[in-house]
Design a protein around this motif. Structure first.
Motif, PDB file in Angstrom:
ATOM      1  N   ASN A   1       0.834  -1.203   0.000  1.00  0.00           N
ATOM      2  CA  ASN A   1       0.000   0.000   0.000  1.00  0.00           C
ATOM      3  C   ASN A   1       0.868   1.252   0.000  1.00  0.00           C
ATOM      4  OD1 ASN A   1      -2.816  -0.652  -0.079  1.00  0.00           O
ATOM      5  ND2 ASN A   1      -2.643  -1.514   1.968  1.00  0.00           N
TER       6      ASN A   1
ATOM      7  N   VAL B   1      -9.607   0.010   0.478  1.00  0.00           N
ATOM      8  CA  VAL B   1      -9.273  -0.554  -0.840  1.00  0.00           C
ATOM      9  C   VAL B   1     -10.502  -0.647  -1.720  1.00  0.00           C
ATOM     10  CG1 VAL B   1      -8.461  -2.616  -2.038  1.00  0.00           C
ATOM     11  CG2 VAL B   1      -7.285  -1.848   0.022  1.00  0.00           C
TER      12      VAL B   1
ATOM     13  N   GLY C   1     -11.079   3.949  -3.860  1.00  0.00           N
ATOM     14  CA  GLY C   1     -10.329   2.887  -4.514  1.00  0.00           C
ATOM     15  C   GLY C   1     -10.696   2.747  -5.974  1.00  0.00           C
TER      16      GLY C   1
END
Length: 247
Positions: free
Chosen positions: A85, A98, A103
């Motif tokens: 990440n 995410v 995202g």
């Protein structure tokens, strides 16, 4: 009562691994590494206690593998996920982040850190094979999950305590992290015979590779601190190949 002591130590491994997961998910990789180290410490001593007390059991064997899935499977997988990440997105994320609207806007890059979770799958498969492989009673075939975990744990510790531009360029390089993930998955399940740190006797002749390895580990840790850990893992593989010891 005595027969339950090894399982109690294994339970401490599970507890430490579970706490490490909580810290890793929240982004505190240093504290996660500390608890994972404690879990691996208990993992070593539950087997030792079982042998010394003659308290081996099938339940203990299965419990030990389940504990390793947590401490030496989930923890390094999540830590690698968080390191990726940082490399891909620039910050640590939870799974909620995410798969959030943010995202989707970032694109496929936001999901690449999930590659780190392959370590969890490879570790679980390696542990399942270990339980049914009669060749691994005194040695290992493939890199043991605790050794692979130590390798992954060393990365955030190097960044925190031995930071340098070179360390940052390697540890937070997306391709290095992907490559390390794939190599660790392969090594975990490779047909490579590796010695175990199990002493049947204490004489030097029959334990030469173990004593040499331990001495080199101590020297490297004193000289290089956390930077020594990746070198130690490589040294472990090289010495195993030279000595060809599995029994």
């Amino acid at each position: 009562m005595i027969k339950h002591i090894p399982n109690f130590i294994t339970a401490l491994n599970i507890l430490c691994g579970s706490v490490a997961i909580l810290f890793a998910v929240s982004g505190n990789l240093i504290v996660a590494a500390v608890f994972a180290f404690l879990g691996i410490f208990f993992d070593f001593f539950d087997g030792l206690a079982a042998r010394l007390l003659n308290a081996q059991s099938e339940v203990g064997l299965q419990l030990d593998s389940l504990a390793d899935v947590i401490t030496s499977g989930l923890v390094p997988g999540i830590i690698m996920f968080q390191l990726m990440n940082l490399a891909f997105v620039g910050e640590m994320q939870t799974l909620t982040d995410v798969f959030s609207g943010k995202g989707w806007n970032v694109g496929v890059t936001n999901y690449l850190p999930l590659i780190g979770l392959l370590i969890v799958v490879a570790s679980a498969y390696r542990l399942a094979k270990f339980n049914v492989d009669t060749r691994q009673t005194t040695g290992f075939i493939g890199l043991p999950t605790p050794a692979n975990t130590l390798l992954i744990l060393s990365l955030p510790l190097i960044m925190e305590y031995q930071f340098s531009e070179l360390a940052e360029s390697l540890v937070l390089n997306k391709w290095v992290l992907i490559g390390l993930t794939l190599v660790s998955c392969i090594l975990l399940n490779a047909e490579i015979p590796l010695f175990a740190l199990k002493f049947k006797t204490w004489d030097f002749k029959s334990n030469a590779v173990r004593y040499v390895f331990i001495a080199l580990c101590i020297a490297l840790l004193v000289l290089l601190k956390f930077l020594a850990i990746p070198i130690i893992i490589l040294l472990y593989i090289v010495l195993s190949l030279i000595w060809k010891e599995t029994d």
